[in-house]
Design a protein around this motif. Sequence first.
Motif, PDB file in Angstrom:
ATOM      1  N   ALA A 267       4.034   3.668 -12.478  1.00  0.00           N
ATOM      2  CA  ALA A 267       2.797   3.170 -13.093  1.00  0.00           C
ATOM      3  C   ALA A 267       2.352   1.847 -12.477  1.00  0.00           C
ATOM      4  CB  ALA A 267       2.996   3.016 -14.603  1.00  0.00           C
ATOM      5  N   TYR A 268       3.302   0.949 -12.194  1.00  0.00           N
ATOM      6  CA  TYR A 268       2.935  -0.358 -11.650  1.00  0.00           C
ATOM      7  C   TYR A 268       2.403  -0.231 -10.218  1.00  0.00           C
ATOM      8  CZ  TYR A 268       3.391  -5.097  -9.852  1.00  0.00           C
ATOM      9  OH  TYR A 268       3.135  -6.300  -9.255  1.00  0.00           O
ATOM     10  N   ILE A 269       3.126   0.504  -9.383  1.00  0.00           N
ATOM     11  CA  ILE A 269       2.700   0.671  -7.985  1.00  0.00           C
ATOM     12  C   ILE A 269       1.401   1.463  -7.916  1.00  0.00           C
ATOM     13  CG2 ILE A 269       3.349   1.644  -5.752  1.00  0.00           C
ATOM     14  CD1 ILE A 269       4.914  -0.832  -6.491  1.00  0.00           C
ATOM     15  N   ASP A 270       1.206   2.412  -8.841  1.00  0.00           N
ATOM     16  CA  ASP A 270      -0.012   3.217  -8.839  1.00  0.00           C
ATOM     17  C   ASP A 270      -1.243   2.339  -9.030  1.00  0.00           C
ATOM     18  OD1 ASP A 270      -1.266   5.918  -8.901  1.00  0.00           O
ATOM     19  OD2 ASP A 270      -1.882   5.248 -10.887  1.00  0.00           O
ATOM     20  N   ARG A 271      -1.142   1.319  -9.881  1.00  0.00           N
ATOM     21  CA  ARG A 271      -2.277   0.414 -10.085  1.00  0.00           C
ATOM     22  C   ARG A 271      -2.588  -0.376  -8.814  1.00  0.00           C
ATOM     23  NH1 ARG A 271       0.266  -0.481 -15.179  1.00  0.00           N
ATOM     24  NH2 ARG A 271       1.223  -2.398 -14.402  1.00  0.00           N
ATOM     25  N   ILE A 272      -1.553  -0.719  -8.057  1.00  0.00           N
ATOM     26  CA  ILE A 272      -1.775  -1.470  -6.816  1.00  0.00           C
ATOM     27  C   ILE A 272      -2.404  -0.579  -5.746  1.00  0.00           C
ATOM     28  CG2 ILE A 272      -0.606  -2.671  -4.929  1.00  0.00           C
ATOM     29  CD1 ILE A 272       1.423  -3.689  -6.948  1.00  0.00           C
ATOM     30  N   LEU A 273      -1.861   0.613  -5.575  1.00  0.00           N
ATOM     31  CA  LEU A 273      -2.357   1.514  -4.535  1.00  0.00           C
ATOM     32  C   LEU A 273      -3.743   2.043  -4.826  1.00  0.00           C
ATOM     33  CD1 LEU A 273       0.856   3.595  -3.710  1.00  0.00           C
ATOM     34  CD2 LEU A 273      -0.013   1.540  -2.578  1.00  0.00           C
ATOM     35  N   ALA A 274      -4.195   1.919  -6.088  1.00  0.00           N
ATOM     36  CA  ALA A 274      -5.540   2.384  -6.436  1.00  0.00           C
ATOM     37  C   ALA A 274      -6.613   1.494  -5.819  1.00  0.00           C
ATOM     38  CB  ALA A 274      -5.709   2.422  -7.952  1.00  0.00           C
ATOM     39  N   GLY A 275      -6.248   0.273  -5.411  1.00  0.00           N
ATOM     40  CA  GLY A 275      -7.212  -0.627  -4.800  1.00  0.00           C
ATOM     41  C   GLY A 275      -7.513  -0.256  -3.355  1.00  0.00           C
ATOM     42  N   SER A 276      -8.623  -0.778  -2.859  1.00  0.00           N
ATOM     43  CA  SER A 276      -9.016  -0.505  -1.474  1.00  0.00           C
ATOM     44  C   SER A 276      -8.072  -1.215  -0.508  1.00  0.00           C
ATOM     45  CB  SER A 276     -10.453  -0.976  -1.228  1.00  0.00           C
ATOM     46  OG  SER A 276     -11.348  -0.336  -2.108  1.00  0.00           O
TER      47      SER A 276
END
Length: 505
Positions: A281-290
Amino acid sequence: MGWRVPCARKEKGSTGFGGFVSMRHAPTEASRALWNRRVEPLRLPVGAVCVFLATADFLLGQTILLASIELYHRAFGVRPPDIWDSICLSVTAGLLLVAFMTARGAYTVSGILDDHCRIKTLISGWLFVFFSILWLAFLTKTTSTFSRGSLTLAFAVGFPTLLPAHAVLARGLKRLLAAEKLVLRTVYLFYSGVPGKEQGIISKLRQQGIAVCGVSNIENDDGTIAARSVHAAAAAAQAAFRNGSYGAVYLFCSWDQRKLIDRILEEMSRLPLPIYLFADAYIDRILAGSPLHTGWQRAFEVQRIPLRPAERLLKRLFDIAVASLLLLFLCPLMALVACAIALENGRPVLFRQTRRGFGGKPFNIYKFRSMTVQENGTQIRQAQRNDARVTRLGRILRRSNIDELPQLFNVLRGEMSLVGPRPHAIAHDDTYSVIIASYAYRHHVKPGLTGWAQINGFRGETKELWRMEKRVEHDLWYIKSWSMLLDIKIIWKTALLVFSDRNVY
């Protein structure tokens, strides 16, 4: 650690989906008998679905062009072009459409199931087809071969024809996947985390047409690598591959377990299969960015600018156009309301109060005066049901939202937008910004006359803290998900709620 998947109901002894067997829980005879009675899902490779959709688009594109040319020339009694020229044109249109849709990922499962993406891609694809045809006709000097009327007709009827066809296909695919009647690929699962949560992951994968043929639960409770556990898990995966081939390995574990990941990759290197590491969940929020490429390193945008410059310009132009039209049509009504307020309560007709706008910058918001008080200090009491401060005319104005109409001038001045988080009194901003951590993010866009929270029932008095928390949650979702279509949807739903909202006093 966790993944954003719903937890599925775990039935004791169940073999799961597609012959799934867990290392920890062997299936019982009763569960095997129950599984054997279930209807086997239809198994199709992803490529077959893609080819089917691409073929359907190609044939539809061809048919639209040929039918438009024939209908136009028959209707106006004009001699049609040579049949072979028409066929060549229609084939070119079909190929261009399929090439564009393929390049934009329209034939992937995620592209099909995402309604917003599908509509956007169809519009772009059909525009691309006709601009390309006109450019090719100009280069080959064949612009006189086909009439402009027939091409205009084809362009006009193309999208209304393609969209329903895609919607029907997408709906059928969604139903098959939701009912777990379609398998597009088979994978093996490695899981290291809270016991039992892997069932939620498996359930979510099923709904995407992904069958899990086996799962290895790796014990890593104390943060150390259990070498025997990893070795046994890899051996089970290799045995499953030999007995019945699967196409990929999915790895679900926290990204801070680097040694565990490396050990699994080392053990599974014997199999010629792709291995996918899913983000928690934490890494997913980061990778969602451009992503940002600096030449020597990559970075990901962990806080997105709310609206790009082009998006801000589009939203501003939309605000000016719609606010101007509304003021033009509503000017007689607003003049009548102003006279009625003056006769009932005297002057002033307008009520001004300081609010915070984009970036927290203060501005004066305008409303028709609906109360006997004009609070604008550090202590402001929200209007309540049967509030004695609200005048008789004010109750009608507040119920019908007419008291908000002067804020159209705030929109024209650039202090507000038609759609956005509703601005609160500064006293309320100061209070809730301390209690709710994400409250300040509401100021990342201009405040609006209406918003996503308002059409979802979070409007009016916020006596309980949870109501303000839900309002903020909806506002933040709007900021992250903004689109022009979303603004239009919110305005339309607001118009439908004008006389039916019971949360305004």
